[in-house]
Design a protein around this motif. Structure first.
Motif, PDB file in Angstrom:
ATOM      1  N   ARG A   1      78.245  37.363  17.390  1.00  0.00           N
ATOM      2  CA  ARG A   1      79.057  37.461  16.178  1.00  0.00           C
ATOM      3  C   ARG A   1      79.372  36.068  15.642  1.00  0.00           C
ATOM      4  NH1 ARG A   1      81.074  41.721  19.401  1.00  0.00           N
ATOM      5  NH2 ARG A   1      80.963  43.763  18.353  1.00  0.00           N
ATOM      6  N   ASP A   2      79.574  35.988  14.333  1.00  0.00           N
ATOM      7  CA  ASP A   2      79.919  34.734  13.663  1.00  0.00           C
ATOM      8  C   ASP A   2      81.395  34.763  13.287  1.00  0.00           C
ATOM      9  OD1 ASP A   2      77.187  34.142  13.796  1.00  0.00           O
ATOM     10  OD2 ASP A   2      76.825  35.070  11.846  1.00  0.00           O
ATOM     11  N   ALA A   3      82.020  33.595  13.298  1.00  0.00           N
ATOM     12  CA  ALA A   3      83.432  33.477  12.922  1.00  0.00           C
ATOM     13  C   ALA A   3      83.577  32.431  11.824  1.00  0.00           C
ATOM     14  CB  ALA A   3      84.269  33.107  14.146  1.00  0.00           C
ATOM     15  N   PRO A   4      83.245  32.770  10.594  1.00  0.00           N
ATOM     16  CA  PRO A   4      83.220  31.760   9.536  1.00  0.00           C
ATOM     17  C   PRO A   4      84.545  31.541   8.813  1.00  0.00           C
ATOM     18  CG  PRO A   4      82.346  33.806   8.708  1.00  0.00           C
ATOM     19  CD  PRO A   4      82.695  34.053  10.147  1.00  0.00           C
TER      20      PRO A   4
ATOM     21  N   ARG B   1      78.472  39.884  12.045  1.00  0.00           N
ATOM     22  CA  ARG B   1      77.211  39.904  12.784  1.00  0.00           C
ATOM     23  C   ARG B   1      76.099  40.156  11.764  1.00  0.00           C
ATOM     24  NH1 ARG B   1      75.874  41.437  18.224  1.00  0.00           N
ATOM     25  NH2 ARG B   1      77.912  42.416  18.467  1.00  0.00           N
ATOM     26  N   SER B   2      75.155  39.240  11.685  1.00  0.00           N
ATOM     27  CA  SER B   2      74.052  39.390  10.741  1.00  0.00           C
ATOM     28  C   SER B   2      72.725  39.269  11.466  1.00  0.00           C
ATOM     29  CB  SER B   2      74.131  38.326   9.635  1.00  0.00           C
ATOM     30  OG  SER B   2      73.939  37.034  10.185  1.00  0.00           O
ATOM     31  N   ALA B   3      71.705  39.897  10.895  1.00  0.00           N
ATOM     32  CA  ALA B   3      70.378  39.869  11.506  1.00  0.00           C
ATOM     33  C   ALA B   3      69.633  38.620  11.067  1.00  0.00           C
ATOM     34  CB  ALA B   3      69.611  41.128  11.120  1.00  0.00           C
ATOM     35  N   THR B   4      70.164  37.454  11.430  1.00  0.00           N
ATOM     36  CA  THR B   4      69.538  36.174  11.102  1.00  0.00           C
ATOM     37  C   THR B   4      69.475  35.322  12.357  1.00  0.00           C
ATOM     38  OG1 THR B   4      71.676  35.190  10.494  1.00  0.00           O
ATOM     39  CG2 THR B   4      70.385  36.208   8.725  1.00  0.00           C
ATOM     40  N   GLY B   5      68.517  34.416  12.391  1.00  0.00           N
ATOM     41  CA  GLY B   5      68.352  33.563  13.554  1.00  0.00           C
ATOM     42  C   GLY B   5      69.518  32.618  13.771  1.00  0.00           C
ATOM     43  N   VAL B   6      70.083  32.107  12.700  1.00  0.00           N
ATOM     44  CA  VAL B   6      71.241  31.217  12.750  1.00  0.00           C
ATOM     45  C   VAL B   6      72.301  31.780  11.821  1.00  0.00           C
ATOM     46  CG1 VAL B   6      69.867  29.180  13.313  1.00  0.00           C
ATOM     47  CG2 VAL B   6      70.305  29.755  10.922  1.00  0.00           C
ATOM     48  N   PRO B   7      73.563  31.398  11.984  1.00  0.00           N
ATOM     49  CA  PRO B   7      74.591  31.941  11.113  1.00  0.00           C
ATOM     50  C   PRO B   7      74.315  31.602   9.651  1.00  0.00           C
ATOM     51  CG  PRO B   7      75.581  30.837  12.994  1.00  0.00           C
ATOM     52  CD  PRO B   7      74.119  30.508  13.013  1.00  0.00           C
ATOM     53  N   PRO B   8      74.363  32.587   8.759  1.00  0.00           N
ATOM     54  CA  PRO B   8      74.225  32.285   7.331  1.00  0.00           C
ATOM     55  C   PRO B   8      75.542  31.747   6.785  1.00  0.00           C
ATOM     56  CG  PRO B   8      74.588  34.625   7.640  1.00  0.00           C
ATOM     57  CD  PRO B   8      74.525  34.020   9.014  1.00  0.00           C
ATOM     58  N   SER B   9      75.572  31.456   5.503  1.00  0.00           N
ATOM     59  CA  SER B   9      76.816  31.062   4.849  1.00  0.00           C
ATOM     60  C   SER B   9      77.507  32.329   4.346  1.00  0.00           C
ATOM     61  CB  SER B   9      76.530  30.126   3.675  1.00  0.00           C
ATOM     62  OG  SER B   9      75.897  28.953   4.118  1.00  0.00           O
ATOM     63  N   TYR B  10      78.769  32.475   4.668  1.00  0.00           N
ATOM     64  CA  TYR B  10      79.517  33.670   4.278  1.00  0.00           C
ATOM     65  C   TYR B  10      80.523  33.341   3.179  1.00  0.00           C
ATOM     66  CZ  TYR B  10      77.812  35.931   8.569  1.00  0.00           C
ATOM     67  OH  TYR B  10      77.027  36.459   9.567  1.00  0.00           O
ATOM     68  N   THR B  11      80.676  34.273   2.262  1.00  0.00           N
ATOM     69  CA  THR B  11      81.666  34.173   1.195  1.00  0.00           C
ATOM     70  C   THR B  11      82.253  35.560   0.979  1.00  0.00           C
ATOM     71  OG1 THR B  11      80.473  32.367   0.111  1.00  0.00           O
ATOM     72  CG2 THR B  11      82.051  33.561  -1.227  1.00  0.00           C
ATOM     73  N   VAL B  12      83.526  35.621   0.599  1.00  0.00           N
ATOM     74  CA  VAL B  12      84.166  36.897   0.283  1.00  0.00           C
ATOM     75  C   VAL B  12      84.631  36.866  -1.165  1.00  0.00           C
ATOM     76  CG1 VAL B  12      86.116  38.420   0.762  1.00  0.00           C
ATOM     77  CG2 VAL B  12      84.873  37.367   2.640  1.00  0.00           C
ATOM     78  N   VAL B  13      84.215  37.882  -1.925  1.00  0.00           N
ATOM     79  CA  VAL B  13      84.654  38.043  -3.306  1.00  0.00           C
ATOM     80  C   VAL B  13      85.646  39.198  -3.350  1.00  0.00           C
ATOM     81  CG1 VAL B  13      83.960  38.553  -5.679  1.00  0.00           C
ATOM     82  CG2 VAL B  13      82.452  37.204  -4.195  1.00  0.00           C
TER      83      VAL B  13
ATOM     84  N   ALA C   1      83.700  28.808   6.550  1.00  0.00           N
ATOM     85  CA  ALA C   1      83.491  27.439   7.010  1.00  0.00           C
ATOM     86  C   ALA C   1      81.998  27.121   7.027  1.00  0.00           C
ATOM     87  CB  ALA C   1      84.079  27.263   8.406  1.00  0.00           C
ATOM     88  N   VAL C   2      81.655  25.891   6.679  1.00  0.00           N
ATOM     89  CA  VAL C   2      80.264  25.448   6.709  1.00  0.00           C
ATOM     90  C   VAL C   2      79.798  25.395   8.160  1.00  0.00           C
ATOM     91  CG1 VAL C   2      78.687  23.570   6.169  1.00  0.00           C
ATOM     92  CG2 VAL C   2      80.536  24.163   4.581  1.00  0.00           C
ATOM     93  N   GLY C   3      78.628  25.948   8.427  1.00  0.00           N
ATOM     94  CA  GLY C   3      78.117  25.947   9.791  1.00  0.00           C
ATOM     95  C   GLY C   3      78.955  26.795  10.718  1.00  0.00           C
ATOM     96  N   SER C   4      79.196  28.040  10.310  1.00  0.00           N
ATOM     97  CA  SER C   4      80.040  28.919  11.110  1.00  0.00           C
ATOM     98  C   SER C   4      79.475  29.055  12.534  1.00  0.00           C
ATOM     99  CB  SER C   4      80.139  30.298  10.454  1.00  0.00           C
ATOM    100  OG  SER C   4      78.862  30.877  10.309  1.00  0.00           O
ATOM    101  N   THR C   5      80.362  29.303  13.471  1.00  0.00           N
ATOM    102  CA  THR C   5      79.995  29.342  14.879  1.00  0.00           C
ATOM    103  C   THR C   5      79.512  30.725  15.277  1.00  0.00           C
ATOM    104  OG1 THR C   5      81.656  27.656  15.378  1.00  0.00           O
ATOM    105  CG2 THR C   5      80.843  28.982  17.223  1.00  0.00           C
ATOM    106  N   ARG C   6      78.378  30.779  15.963  1.00  0.00           N
ATOM    107  CA  ARG C   6      77.895  32.044  16.521  1.00  0.00           C
ATOM    108  C   ARG C   6      78.287  32.097  17.987  1.00  0.00           C
ATOM    109  NH1 ARG C   6      72.493  34.597  14.531  1.00  0.00           N
ATOM    110  NH2 ARG C   6      74.016  35.029  12.894  1.00  0.00           N
ATOM    111  N   GLU C   7      79.087  33.107  18.330  1.00  0.00           N
ATOM    112  CA  GLU C   7      79.578  33.241  19.696  1.00  0.00           C
ATOM    113  C   GLU C   7      78.501  33.850  20.595  1.00  0.00           C
ATOM    114  OE1 GLU C   7      82.288  31.919  20.396  1.00  0.00           O
ATOM    115  OE2 GLU C   7      83.333  31.729  18.484  1.00  0.00           O
ATOM    116  N   ALA C   8      78.795  33.884  21.882  1.00  0.00           N
ATOM    117  CA  ALA C   8      77.836  34.409  22.850  1.00  0.00           C
ATOM    118  C   ALA C   8      77.539  35.884  22.621  1.00  0.00           C
ATOM    119  CB  ALA C   8      78.370  34.192  24.268  1.00  0.00           C
ATOM    120  N   ASP C   9      78.479  36.620  22.006  1.00  0.00           N
ATOM    121  CA  ASP C   9      78.261  38.041  21.757  1.00  0.00           C
ATOM    122  C   ASP C   9      77.450  38.296  20.485  1.00  0.00           C
ATOM    123  OD1 ASP C   9      80.040  37.433  19.760  1.00  0.00           O
ATOM    124  OD2 ASP C   9      81.607  38.802  20.417  1.00  0.00           O
TER     125      ASP C   9
END
Length: 250
Positions: free
Chosen positions: A211-214, A180-192, A201-209
């Motif tokens: 939260r993003d599931a990238p 969950r990020s404080a952005t209008g649309v899902p940002p791009s996520y990466t894990v190091v 995933a490109v264009g991660s999905t923002r659910e109704a709650d």
């Protein structure tokens, strides 16, 4: 009564000329539409970006800034960045703020890219992360045509203003954490992680709650410490990061 020879000959020539005209029309159609087809082929079948010649650009920038080599650092800036600093004197005055504050060994990770393929204007987001603590230290954008040539230019002014609301810092998360990020649309996520990077995933999905599931298609994250990075681009880059631990049994 047979058809006169002259008439048969006229019909034969009419058919021949008709075929020639039709053939010319087909050829003309191919010639006229070829530029569009060539452009379409280029867009849909572009070669993947080649970053081999710019991968050391962040390290060279870091060295120039650390050494106070203003001419070298100035020459690596994008024209836009040069306009922002105004002159080499303006850049020199900003060097203290631009020096990475790494207290330990750190690695530049390519965490995000915006490109349409090799030979196109492209932007690559590099983040300097301490190897042991996974502390983010500095970010730069390398601008390039992604064609294997050393044409990379630096924009070193990347604000860390993206706020990740979930997971919280030091949280324990599963192998595919929802974000969950404080952005209008899902940002791009990466894990190091240690010697490992996983891109969402490109264009991660923002659910109704909200939260993003990238990471649903990116494979599970390794158990252990991880730095989750969110990158937003809306004309200028910004990023945020949170350190978490991935649990073994999710």
């Amino acid at each position: 009564m047979g058809v006169p020879v002259a008439v048969r000959g006229a019909k034969r020539w009419a058919l021949v000329w008709g075929g020639l005209v039709l053939g010319a029309a087909v050829v003309l159609g191919v010639v006229v539409t070829k530029p569009w087809s060539a452009h379409s082929d280029h867009v849909c079948c572009a070669l993947p970006p080649d970053t081999s010649a710019i991968e050391d650009v962040p390290e060279r920038w870091q060295a120039a800034v650390a050494d106070g080599d203003v001419p070298a650092a100035w020459g690596m800036l994008t024209p836009e960045a040069q306009r922002r600093y105004g002159s080499q004197h303006g850049l020199e005055a900003a060097l203290d703020d631009l020096r990475p504050s790494s207290r330990a060994a750190a690695t530049w990770w390519l965490t995000n890219s915006y490109t349409q393929g090799r030979g196109t204007p492209s932007r690559f987001f590099y983040l300097l992360v301490e190897d042991e603590s996974l502390r983010p230290v500095r970010a730069v954008i390398v601008h390039s045509r992604a064609d294997g040539t050393p044409d990379g230019r630096i924009d070193p002014d990347v604000p860390a203003t993206v706020r990740i609301q979930e997971p919280a810092s030091r949280a324990v998360v599963g192998p595919r954490p929802r974000m969950r990020s404080a952005t209008g649309v899902p940002p791009s996520y990466t894990v190091v992680q240690s010697e490992n990077i996983v891109r969402g995933a490109v264009g991660s999905t923002r659910e109704a709650d909200g939260r993003d599931a990238p990471f649903s298609h990116a494979g599970p994250l390794r158990p252990g410490p991880a730095l989750i990075v969110a990158v937003r681009y809306d004309g200028r880059y910004a990023y945020g990061a949170v350190r978490v631990t991935v649990r073994r049994d999710a």
